[in-house]
Design a protein around this motif. Structure first.
Motif, PDB file in Angstrom:
ATOM      1  N   TYR A   1      82.866 112.970  46.279  1.00 64.05           N
ATOM      2  CA  TYR A   1      82.882 111.596  45.950  1.00 64.05           C
ATOM      3  C   TYR A   1      81.771 111.845  44.915  1.00 64.05           C
ATOM      4  O   TYR A   1      81.846 110.345  43.763  1.00 64.05           O
ATOM      5  CB  TYR A   1      82.100 110.586  47.431  1.00 64.05           C
ATOM      6  CG  TYR A   1      81.752 108.541  47.410  1.00 64.05           C
ATOM      7  CD1 TYR A   1      82.561 108.510  46.759  1.00 64.05           C
ATOM      8  CD2 TYR A   1      80.317 108.891  47.080  1.00 64.05           C
ATOM      9  CE1 TYR A   1      82.178 106.467  46.061  1.00 64.05           C
ATOM     10  CE2 TYR A   1      79.765 107.122  47.055  1.00 64.05           C
ATOM     11  CZ  TYR A   1      81.092 106.254  46.429  1.00 64.05           C
ATOM     12  OH  TYR A   1      80.336 105.214  45.989  1.00 64.05           O
ATOM     13  N   ASP A   2      81.319 112.396  44.749  1.00 64.33           N
ATOM     14  CA  ASP A   2      80.059 112.469  44.176  1.00 64.33           C
ATOM     15  C   ASP A   2      81.001 112.807  42.361  1.00 64.33           C
ATOM     16  O   ASP A   2      80.925 111.858  41.704  1.00 64.33           O
ATOM     17  CB  ASP A   2      78.860 113.086  43.919  1.00 64.33           C
ATOM     18  CG  ASP A   2      77.700 113.668  42.460  1.00 64.33           C
ATOM     19  OD1 ASP A   2      76.765 112.659  42.586  1.00 64.33           O
ATOM     20  OD2 ASP A   2      78.118 114.266  42.132  1.00 64.33           O
TER      21      ASP A   2
ATOM     22  N   ILE B   1      82.880 111.185  37.463  1.00 69.42           N
ATOM     23  CA  ILE B   1      84.184 111.353  36.400  1.00 69.42           C
ATOM     24  C   ILE B   1      85.363 109.676  36.263  1.00 69.42           C
ATOM     25  O   ILE B   1      86.016 110.120  34.677  1.00 69.42           O
ATOM     26  CB  ILE B   1      85.214 112.884  36.951  1.00 69.42           C
ATOM     27  CG1 ILE B   1      84.303 113.631  36.433  1.00 69.42           C
ATOM     28  CG2 ILE B   1      85.942 113.033  35.395  1.00 69.42           C
ATOM     29  CD1 ILE B   1      84.491 115.409  37.872  1.00 69.42           C
ATOM     30  N   CYS B   2      85.467 109.769  37.474  1.00 68.77           N
ATOM     31  CA  CYS B   2      86.636 108.764  37.294  1.00 68.77           C
ATOM     32  C   CYS B   2      86.003 106.903  36.975  1.00 68.77           C
ATOM     33  O   CYS B   2      86.174 105.993  36.474  1.00 68.77           O
ATOM     34  CB  CYS B   2      87.235 108.881  38.883  1.00 68.77           C
ATOM     35  SG  CYS B   2      88.555 109.822  39.217  1.00 68.77           S
ATOM     36  N   ASN B   3      84.290 106.954  36.873  1.00 67.24           N
ATOM     37  CA  ASN B   3      83.721 105.503  37.089  1.00 67.24           C
ATOM     38  C   ASN B   3      83.140 106.181  36.424  1.00 67.24           C
ATOM     39  O   ASN B   3      81.912 105.244  36.552  1.00 67.24           O
ATOM     40  CB  ASN B   3      83.518 104.896  38.614  1.00 67.24           C
ATOM     41  CG  ASN B   3      83.451 103.119  37.919  1.00 67.24           C
ATOM     42  OD1 ASN B   3      83.333 103.410  37.016  1.00 67.24           O
ATOM     43  ND2 ASN B   3      83.684 103.322  39.227  1.00 67.24           N
ATOM     44  N   PRO B   4      82.201 106.648  35.182  1.00 71.21           N
ATOM     45  CA  PRO B   4      80.901 106.520  34.473  1.00 71.21           C
ATOM     46  C   PRO B   4      80.201 105.838  34.187  1.00 71.21           C
ATOM     47  O   PRO B   4      79.179 106.517  34.544  1.00 71.21           O
ATOM     48  CB  PRO B   4      81.414 107.622  33.884  1.00 71.21           C
ATOM     49  CG  PRO B   4      83.058 107.460  33.188  1.00 71.21           C
ATOM     50  CD  PRO B   4      83.413 107.263  35.042  1.00 71.21           C
ATOM     51  N   LEU B   5      80.390 104.831  33.988  1.00 71.98           N
ATOM     52  CA  LEU B   5      79.724 103.792  33.724  1.00 71.98           C
ATOM     53  C   LEU B   5      79.372 102.873  35.243  1.00 71.98           C
ATOM     54  O   LEU B   5      77.746 102.507  34.834  1.00 71.98           O
ATOM     55  CB  LEU B   5      80.579 101.958  32.526  1.00 71.98           C
ATOM     56  CG  LEU B   5      81.094 103.240  32.123  1.00 71.98           C
ATOM     57  CD1 LEU B   5      81.749 101.682  31.540  1.00 71.98           C
ATOM     58  CD2 LEU B   5      80.178 103.125  30.732  1.00 71.98           C
TER      59      LEU B   5
ATOM     60  N   TYR C   1      89.234 114.199  44.817  1.00 67.82           N
ATOM     61  CA  TYR C   1      90.103 115.410  43.769  1.00 67.82           C
ATOM     62  C   TYR C   1      91.568 114.824  43.284  1.00 67.82           C
ATOM     63  O   TYR C   1      92.032 115.633  41.995  1.00 67.82           O
ATOM     64  CB  TYR C   1      90.251 117.078  44.129  1.00 67.82           C
ATOM     65  CG  TYR C   1      89.035 117.192  44.471  1.00 67.82           C
ATOM     66  CD1 TYR C   1      88.227 117.950  42.807  1.00 67.82           C
ATOM     67  CD2 TYR C   1      87.943 117.594  45.341  1.00 67.82           C
ATOM     68  CE1 TYR C   1      87.271 117.971  42.835  1.00 67.82           C
ATOM     69  CE2 TYR C   1      86.909 118.189  44.954  1.00 67.82           C
ATOM     70  CZ  TYR C   1      86.608 118.567  43.727  1.00 67.82           C
ATOM     71  OH  TYR C   1      85.298 118.884  43.742  1.00 67.82           O
ATOM     72  N   ILE C   2      92.742 114.692  44.180  1.00 68.55           N
ATOM     73  CA  ILE C   2      93.962 113.931  43.043  1.00 68.55           C
ATOM     74  C   ILE C   2      93.386 113.027  41.935  1.00 68.55           C
ATOM     75  O   ILE C   2      93.448 113.389  40.712  1.00 68.55           O
ATOM     76  CB  ILE C   2      94.365 113.554  44.372  1.00 68.55           C
ATOM     77  CG1 ILE C   2      95.362 114.510  44.546  1.00 68.55           C
ATOM     78  CG2 ILE C   2      95.739 112.328  43.872  1.00 68.55           C
ATOM     79  CD1 ILE C   2      96.572 113.979  45.938  1.00 68.55           C
ATOM     80  N   CYS C   3      92.539 112.358  42.317  1.00 64.12           N
ATOM     81  CA  CYS C   3      92.136 111.108  41.558  1.00 64.12           C
ATOM     82  C   CYS C   3      91.453 111.429  40.150  1.00 64.12           C
ATOM     83  O   CYS C   3      91.343 111.038  39.002  1.00 64.12           O
ATOM     84  CB  CYS C   3      91.151 109.665  41.566  1.00 64.12           C
ATOM     85  SG  CYS C   3      91.880 109.037  43.285  1.00 64.12           S
ATOM     86  N   ILE C   4      90.517 112.753  40.821  1.00 63.12           N
ATOM     87  CA  ILE C   4      89.689 113.670  39.518  1.00 63.12           C
ATOM     88  C   ILE C   4      90.848 114.189  38.669  1.00 63.12           C
ATOM     89  O   ILE C   4      90.653 114.111  37.440  1.00 63.12           O
ATOM     90  CB  ILE C   4      88.657 114.173  40.410  1.00 63.12           C
ATOM     91  CG1 ILE C   4      87.438 113.633  41.033  1.00 63.12           C
ATOM     92  CG2 ILE C   4      88.147 114.902  39.429  1.00 63.12           C
ATOM     93  CD1 ILE C   4      86.834 114.265  41.892  1.00 63.12           C
TER      94      ILE C   4
END
Length: 313
Positions: A123-124, A129-133, A221-224
């Motif tokens: 989750y971290d 990676i997917c929501n850095p902002l 990890y699929i999303c990442i």
């Protein structure tokens, strides 16, 4: 027929863990091997925790979770290896029924907590990676403590429920457990009372404590990976993947061996091979975690180098 009608009703008060056989020439070699593994595991994980605590630039969520995982690995290997080492050294392979249930209890808590911590780590990486902002706002120190505490508390509660039922069992027939530690399946086979309710309860809790975290981690990890593949530059993709590749390796090794031992049918699998797979997730995973995270992480390597230079100076 009922289980109680076909079993020898002489109740037993202790088990015999058969371990890896009784070859007198093999026991000293196994003792030295597992002693070395235990020392390296404990030392490696303690060193990793010390690096995270003493180096301020490692005081970020990812390393806090990694440090928590290292603390767990010390407890995890200590729940199994000291008992195994004692039996290899003395030749005494007996363990009381209560002692066996207690070992299984702690093994269950630590296994479930590890699964949940790996999910928290995925989750971290997902947020990074997917929501850095929004990463700094969503993954702060308070959230990290909540994730770690939640992992331990939920595992403790789930395993305590199973353990309450387990302590009500009586055991008869054979004393021998063909394993090197007290695992659920070998123990339940020796019970002389009906265990269907306990097995169903254990299955439900195993799904909650193992399969659900597995699916959540896999989804993360699929999303990442999907997000990384959308990065236009190869350097950017490589940099993003390097931040989660270590965790992905540990996740793959752990779940592949756990699924092989507990999910794949083992009727025609030799017991020795079953024990070898068990060694992977109970003994080898705790020792490879700090190695993988250190060798594949520049920040940890740099912190280790600075710490060694300070000690030498």
């Amino acid at each position: 027929m009922e289980k109680t009608e076909v079993r020898n009703q002489t109740l037993i008060m202790e088990f015999i863990l058969l371990g890896f056989g009784s070859d007198p020439e093999l026991q000293p070699l196994l003792f030295l091997l597992f002693l070395l593994i235990y020392i390296v595991t404990v030392a490696g994980n303690i060193l990793f925790v010390v690096l995270v605590v003493t180096n301020k630039h490692l005081h970020i969520p990812m390393y806090f979770l990694l440090g928590s995982l290292s603390c767990l690995e010390i407890c995890y290997t200590s729940a199994i290896l000291p008992r195994l080492l004692a039996s290899l050294l003395t030749g005494d392979r007996t363990i009381s029924v209560k002692g066996c249930i207690v070992q299984l209890y702690f093994f269950g808590i630590l296994t479930s907590t590890e699964n949940l911590l790996l999910t928290a780590m995925s989750y971290d990486r997902y947020l990074a990676i997917c929501n850095p902002l929004r990463y700094a706002a969503l993954m702060n120190g308070r959230v990290c403590w909540q994730l770690v505490a939640g992992s331990w508390i939920s595992s403790f509660l789930l395993c305590t429920i199973v353990n309450i039922f387990f302590f009500q069992l009586t055991f008869c027939d054979s004393k021998e457990i063909d394993h090197f530690f007290c695992d659920f399946s070998p123990m339940i086979k020796l019970s002389c009372v009906d265990t269907q309710t306990l097995e169903l309860l254990t299955f439900i809790i195993s799904v909650i404590g193992t399969f659900v975290p597995f699916l959540l981690t896999l989804t993360s990890y699929i999303c990442i990976i999907t997000t990384i593949l959308r990065i236009p530059s190869s350097i950017g993709r490589q940099k993003a993947f390097s931040t989660c590749s270590s965790h992905l390796i540990v996740f793959a090794v752990l779940y592949l061996t756990v699924l092989t031992v507990y999910v794949v049918p083992t009727a025609n699998v030799p017991k020795v091979l079953h024990k070898i797979f068990s060694i992977f997730y109970t003994v080898l995973t705790p020792i490879i975690n700090p190695v993988i995270y250190s060798l594949r992480n520049k920040e940890v390597n740099e912190s280790l180098r600075k710490t060694v230079l300070k000690l030498v100076a």
